[in-house]
Scaffold this motif. Structure first.
Motif, short mmCIF file in Angstrom:
data_model
loop_
_atom_site.label_atom_id
_atom_site.label_comp_id
_atom_site.label_asym_id
_atom_site.label_seq_id
_atom_site.Cartn_x
_atom_site.Cartn_y
_atom_site.Cartn_z
N PRO A 95 0.82 -1.21 0.00
CA PRO A 95 0.00 0.00 0.00
C PRO A 95 0.86 1.26 0.00
N ALA A 96 0.44 2.26 -0.77
CA ALA A 96 1.17 3.52 -0.83
C ALA A 96 1.09 4.22 0.53
N THR A 97 2.17 4.86 0.92
CA THR A 97 2.13 5.66 2.15
C THR A 97 1.20 6.84 1.95
N LEU A 98 0.82 7.47 3.05
CA LEU A 98 -0.03 8.65 2.95
C LEU A 98 0.66 9.73 2.13
N ALA A 99 1.97 9.88 2.30
CA ALA A 99 2.72 10.90 1.54
C ALA A 99 2.67 10.59 0.05
N GLN A 100 2.80 9.31 -0.33
CA GLN A 100 2.75 8.93 -1.74
C GLN A 100 1.35 9.15 -2.31
N GLN A 101 0.32 8.81 -1.52
CA GLN A 101 -1.06 9.06 -1.96
C GLN A 101 -1.29 10.56 -2.19
N LYS A 102 -0.82 11.35 -1.23
CA LYS A 102 -1.00 12.80 -1.30
C LYS A 102 -0.32 13.38 -2.54
N THR A 103 0.90 12.92 -2.82
CA THR A 103 1.62 13.41 -3.99
C THR A 103 0.87 13.07 -5.28
N PHE A 104 0.43 11.82 -5.39
CA PHE A 104 -0.30 11.40 -6.59
C PHE A 104 -1.60 12.18 -6.73
N PHE A 105 -2.34 12.30 -5.64
CA PHE A 105 -3.62 13.01 -5.67
C PHE A 105 -3.41 14.47 -6.08
N ASN A 106 -2.45 15.13 -5.43
CA ASN A 106 -2.24 16.56 -5.71
C ASN A 106 -1.72 16.81 -7.12
N ARG A 107 -1.00 15.84 -7.66
CA ARG A 107 -0.41 16.02 -8.99
C ARG A 107 -1.41 15.71 -10.11
N HIS A 108 -2.18 14.63 -9.94
CA HIS A 108 -2.96 14.11 -11.06
C HIS A 108 -4.48 14.23 -10.92
N ILE A 109 -4.98 14.41 -9.70
CA ILE A 109 -6.42 14.40 -9.48
C ILE A 109 -6.94 15.74 -9.00
N ALA A 110 -6.32 16.30 -7.97
CA ALA A 110 -6.82 17.54 -7.37
C ALA A 110 -6.95 18.71 -8.35
N PRO A 111 -6.03 18.89 -9.32
CA PRO A 111 -6.13 20.08 -10.17
C PRO A 111 -7.37 20.13 -11.07
N TRP A 112 -8.08 19.00 -11.25
CA TRP A 112 -9.18 19.04 -12.22
C TRP A 112 -10.38 18.18 -11.88
N ALA A 113 -10.22 17.16 -11.03
CA ALA A 113 -11.32 16.20 -10.84
C ALA A 113 -12.56 16.86 -10.23
N GLY A 114 -12.37 17.77 -9.28
CA GLY A 114 -13.53 18.44 -8.69
C GLY A 114 -14.31 19.22 -9.73
N HIS A 115 -13.60 19.87 -10.64
CA HIS A 115 -14.23 20.62 -11.73
C HIS A 115 -15.00 19.67 -12.64
N PHE A 116 -14.37 18.54 -12.98
CA PHE A 116 -15.05 17.56 -13.83
C PHE A 116 -16.34 17.06 -13.17
N PHE A 117 -16.24 16.69 -11.88
CA PHE A 117 -17.42 16.14 -11.20
C PHE A 117 -18.53 17.18 -11.09
N ALA A 118 -18.18 18.45 -10.88
CA ALA A 118 -19.20 19.51 -10.87
C ALA A 118 -19.85 19.63 -12.25
N ASP A 119 -19.05 19.52 -13.31
CA ASP A 119 -19.60 19.54 -14.67
C ASP A 119 -20.53 18.35 -14.91
N LEU A 120 -20.15 17.18 -14.41
CA LEU A 120 -20.97 15.98 -14.57
C LEU A 120 -22.29 16.14 -13.82
N GLU A 121 -22.21 16.70 -12.64
CA GLU A 121 -23.42 16.91 -11.82
C GLU A 121 -24.40 17.83 -12.54
N GLY A 122 -23.89 18.83 -13.24
CA GLY A 122 -24.76 19.81 -13.88
C GLY A 122 -24.97 19.64 -15.37
N ALA A 123 -24.39 18.58 -15.95
CA ALA A 123 -24.49 18.38 -17.40
C ALA A 123 -25.94 18.21 -17.84
#
Length: 202
Positions: free
Chosen positions: A144-172
């Protein structure tokens, strides 16, 4: 990939991995009757996340696979393209197959993750990223990835856009069954971002 013996996970991490895996599954393709029945059996509390699950459960109970498939196609495939393009590169640069995808591929190699042979979508689509995060938390293909590794992956690849995408999906405009999926994703991304923000790297 060879699946390793599961390492016991704290309950909170198991639930997080399960939710990431669920989001990956429901966004990877139209739900079949089995998945719709599973969604119909979900329950939730009065939190925003819980309300999303309650709404999804009600909709799933009266949604047929053919209807879910039509909605999925209108949202994500369409004639030429769907209403939404669920890729990090598109959300961050306006184009597909750009630097965010190259950066993700580098990180995938470093973590021993690779695209399945039967998957032809670019790896930076939302379903794949949800699945990768779930696999990292659960240690599906490595420890299992450490919390630090999870945080790095999340902040690099998911956090910058996923919330925006999900908001768009909710309102599409084509979202009915997938509107609460968007709500669940948006609320979950907020919870994860805040938890990582407050966490001490280890």
């Amino acid at each position: 990939m060879t699946q390793l013996a599961a390492t016991p996970l704290p309950e909170e991490d198991r639930l997080r991995a399960d939710l990431y895996n669920f989001m990956g599954l429901i966004l990877s393709g139209p739900p079949d009757q089995i998945l719709l029945d599973q969604c119909a059996g979900l329950s939730g509390d009065d939190s925003e996340l819980g309300q999303g699950f309650k709404t999804l459960s009600k909709l799933a109970a009266k949604t047929k696979p053919s209807g879910a498939e039509s909605e999925f196609n209108r949202l994500f495939i369409g004639l030429g393209r769907g209403e939404l393009l669920p890729y990090a590169s598109f959300y961050l640069t306006g184009f597909l197959n750009e630097k965010p995808l190259a950066a993700l591929r580098q990180d995938m190699v470093a973590r021993g993750l690779e695209r399945a042979a039967n998957v032809f979508e670019p790896e930076d689509n939302i379903a794949s990223l949800m699945e990768m995060m779930g696999a990292m938390i659960a240690g599906r293909f490595a420890s299992p990835a450490t919390l630090a590794q999870q945080k790095t992956f999340f902040n690099r690849h998911i956090a910058p856009w996923a919330g925006h995408f999900f908001a768009d999906l909710e309102g599409a405009k084509n979202s009915v069954f997938y509107a609460p999926v968007g709500k669940i994703g948006r609320a979950f991304m907020q919870i994860e971002a805040e938890a990582f923000r407050l966490s001490k790297d280890d």
